[in-house]
Write an enzyme that holds these catalytic residues in place. Structure first.
Site, PDB file in Angstrom:
ATOM      1  N   ASP A  20       0.793  -1.255   0.000  1.00  0.00           N
ATOM      2  CA  ASP A  20       0.000   0.000   0.000  1.00  0.00           C
ATOM      3  C   ASP A  20       0.819   1.296   0.000  1.00  0.00           C
ATOM      4  O   ASP A  20       0.487   2.238   0.752  1.00  0.00           O
ATOM      5  CB  ASP A  20      -0.959   0.014   1.212  1.00  0.00           C
ATOM      6  N   LYS A 118      -7.241  -4.839  -2.935  1.00  0.00           N
ATOM      7  CA  LYS A 118      -8.033  -5.322  -1.791  1.00  0.00           C
ATOM      8  C   LYS A 118      -8.916  -4.207  -1.264  1.00  0.00           C
ATOM      9  O   LYS A 118      -8.629  -3.029  -1.474  1.00  0.00           O
ATOM     10  CB  LYS A 118      -7.103  -5.852  -0.697  1.00  0.00           C
ATOM     11  N   CYS A 163      -2.077  -2.684   7.553  1.00  0.00           N
ATOM     12  CA  CYS A 163      -1.966  -3.621   6.436  1.00  0.00           C
ATOM     13  C   CYS A 163      -0.675  -4.432   6.449  1.00  0.00           C
ATOM     14  O   CYS A 163      -0.680  -5.600   6.072  1.00  0.00           O
ATOM     15  CB  CYS A 163      -2.186  -2.883   5.122  1.00  0.00           C
TER      16      CYS A 163
HETATM   17  C1  VGL Z   1      -4.800   0.760   5.640  1.00  0.00           C
HETATM   18  C2  VGL Z   1      -6.395   1.628   7.012  1.00  0.00           C
HETATM   19  C3  VGL Z   1      -7.341   1.539   6.022  1.00  0.00           C
HETATM   20  C4  VGL Z   1      -3.363   0.365   5.451  1.00  0.00           C
HETATM   21  C5  VGL Z   1      -5.735   0.649   4.617  1.00  0.00           C
HETATM   22  O1  VGL Z   1      -2.902   0.288   4.301  1.00  0.00           O
HETATM   23  O2  VGL Z   1      -2.681   0.106   6.470  1.00  0.00           O
HETATM   24  N1  VGL Z   1      -5.136   1.239   6.832  1.00  0.00           N
HETATM   25  N2  VGL Z   1      -6.999   1.042   4.823  1.00  0.00           N
END
Ligand code: VGL
Ligand code: ZN
Length: 214
Positions: A20, A118, A163
């Site tokens: 991410d 995702k 994540c």
């Molecule tokens: C994430 C919160 C919501 C992350 C993704 O990538 O850690 N955290 N969506």
């Protein structure tokens, strides 16, 4: 203590899993992680030495159920009960096709051999690269890695305590050997979540590396 090349990213059984590294998690983004963009340099360095590179991309539809804006009287970082368990609510972020959902512009994304998206199901969030937040619905990454005979994972990216940690913990429970490169991760750190997840990862036998392997 500095260890030499423990991550062994050049091995054919090992994949670098980049979590991410998207604009919305970087300074100026909608769910900015403090200094989130500093992970880009170390991750690019690791990509250059890795034989196998896989990435995840948080990829939500408008009005996703993990957004506080989808729930009356709720604010970002509140928690609610969903059919699958407790869910933290977030500011709107990583909406499919937006600039916020794109990878950081300096990230060597051309090297990604596989991108796992995702969080695209309206009613369920997904922190982990392997299972959505019900811990049942699969993303398909386990099958992909098994097919490629990859059994070691080295993780880096955003956010350490969400994540990255959820992915690392699921990977360990699926039987992979797992390392997390902490200087190539940054945390959200809600109410002690970073310390809790560091402890959980240590207890699960995940190697926590304090340096960037070359
Ligand atoms: C994430 C919160 C919501 C992350 C993704 O990538 O850690 N955290 N969506
Ligand atoms: Zn998200």
């Amino acid at each position: 203590m500095r260890k030499q090349n423990d991550a062994n990213l050049g091995a054919s059984n090992t994949a670098l899993l980049v979590i991410d590294v998207q604009n919305d998690f970087c300074p100026g983004g909608h769910l900015a992680v403090e200094a989130g963009d500093i992970v880009v340099g170390p991750i690019n360095q690791m990509i250059a030495g890795a034989q196998n590179v896989v990435a995840t991309q948080d990829w939500h539809p408008h009005g996703h159920s993990s957004f506080a804006s989808s729930h009356p009287d709720k604010a970002p970082f509140d928690a609610i009960e969903m059919p699958y368990g407790t869910q933290t609510l977030w500011p709107d972020h990583c909406i499919q096709g937006t600039k916020g959902a794109a990878f950081h512009k300096s990230l060597q994304a051309d090297a990604f051999q596989m991108i796992v998206r995702k969080g695209f199901r309206q009613a369920i969030d997904s922190y982990s690269a392997f299972f959505e937040n019900d811990h049942k619905t699969i993303t398909g990454l386990d099958g992909y890695l098994r097919n490629r005979q990859i059994d070691r994972l080295v993780l880096a990216g955003l956010a350490t305590d969400y994540c990255v940690a959820f992915s690392a913990l699921d990977a360990a429970s699926l039987g992979y050997k797992v390392a997390v490169v902490l200087p190539a991760c940054r945390a959200i750190d809600l109410e002690g979540s970073l310390a809790a997840q560091i402890t959980a990862m240590g207890n699960a036998g995940i190697e926590l590396l304090e340096y960037v392997p070359n």
